[in-house]
Scaffold this motif. Structure first.
Motif, short mmCIF file in Angstrom:
data_model
loop_
_atom_site.label_atom_id
_atom_site.label_comp_id
_atom_site.label_asym_id
_atom_site.label_seq_id
_atom_site.Cartn_x
_atom_site.Cartn_y
_atom_site.Cartn_z
N GLU A 18 0.83 -1.21 0.00
CA GLU A 18 0.00 0.00 0.00
C GLU A 18 0.86 1.26 0.00
O GLU A 18 0.56 2.22 -0.70
CB GLU A 18 -0.96 -0.01 1.19
CG GLU A 18 -1.96 1.10 1.19
CD GLU A 18 -2.90 1.11 -0.01
OE1 GLU A 18 -3.45 2.18 -0.29
OE2 GLU A 18 -3.09 0.07 -0.68
N SER A 65 -0.69 -6.08 -5.61
CA SER A 65 -1.51 -4.93 -5.26
C SER A 65 -2.63 -5.39 -4.33
O SER A 65 -2.99 -6.56 -4.30
CB SER A 65 -2.08 -4.26 -6.52
OG SER A 65 -2.84 -5.18 -7.26
N ILE A 66 -3.16 -4.43 -3.60
CA ILE A 66 -4.25 -4.70 -2.66
C ILE A 66 -5.54 -4.82 -3.45
O ILE A 66 -5.81 -4.02 -4.34
CB ILE A 66 -4.37 -3.56 -1.62
CG1 ILE A 66 -3.04 -3.34 -0.88
CG2 ILE A 66 -5.53 -3.82 -0.65
CD1 ILE A 66 -2.58 -4.47 -0.03
N PRO A 70 -8.24 -0.65 1.46
CA PRO A 70 -7.49 -1.00 2.67
C PRO A 70 -8.28 -0.74 3.96
O PRO A 70 -8.02 -1.37 4.99
CB PRO A 70 -6.24 -0.12 2.60
CG PRO A 70 -6.09 0.20 1.16
CD PRO A 70 -7.49 0.26 0.60
N GLN A 131 -5.74 0.24 6.48
CA GLN A 131 -5.67 1.70 6.33
C GLN A 131 -5.22 2.37 7.62
O GLN A 131 -4.46 3.34 7.59
CB GLN A 131 -7.01 2.26 5.87
CG GLN A 131 -6.95 3.74 5.51
CD GLN A 131 -6.03 3.98 4.33
OE1 GLN A 131 -6.20 3.40 3.27
NE2 GLN A 131 -5.03 4.85 4.52
N VAL A 134 -1.48 2.09 7.67
CA VAL A 134 -0.87 2.98 6.68
C VAL A 134 -0.95 4.42 7.17
O VAL A 134 0.03 5.18 7.06
CB VAL A 134 -1.54 2.80 5.31
CG1 VAL A 134 -1.09 3.86 4.32
CG2 VAL A 134 -1.25 1.40 4.76
#
Length: 142
Positions: A18, A65-66, A70, A131, A134
């Protein structure tokens, strides 16, 4: 109790994907350098995350890739992907003595406590998303 390092490696890999994915192809070799493990370990974990529909992987050196948002991927999703739905958090000793008052009753008095601890662990993992991690990283880097 000790959970394998697959969970933390998988989480590390996802944060790398990410964080770096917009400017780099995030390959198993790229992630392995950040985690400081052999790329084979990363490929195995990415395979588990792919099976759980958390990442997509392009063949060759296309990178990972995600899948999805997220903010919708919880740490419990990651944990379940790499440890399995039926992981054994607490391994109970095999043969409590049925002739002992404690041995005969230890499951009855301890199993509920261990299950409550497992549920609390799962609730905590479910409360944190990729998320969130991140965002925390971004705040540390700012």
């Amino acid at each position: 109790m000790r959970i394998s390092s697959r969970f933390t490696i998988a989480t590390h890999a996802l944060v790398c994907i990410e964080h770096f994915g917009k400017q780099h192809k995030v390959t198993s070799a790229f992630i392995a350098e950040s985690v400081n493990v052999n790329p084979v370990v990363i490929r195995r974990i990415l395979g588990q995350l792919k099976d759980a529909n958390i990442v997509s992987i392009e063949a060759g050196v296309g990178g990972a890739s995600i899948v999805g948002n997220p903010a919708d991927i919880t740490l419990l999703d990651v944990f379940s992907a790499v440890e399995g739905e039926d992981y054994e958090m607490f391994r109970f000793h095999d043969n409590p003595n049925p002739n002992c008052e404690v041995g005969r009753n230890i499951h009855a008095i301890l199993d509920g406590e261990l299950e409550a601890a497992r549920k609390a662990f799962e609730r905590r993992l479910e409360a944190t998303t990729l998320q969130d991690l991140v965002d925390h990283l971004d705040a540390k880097l700012a």
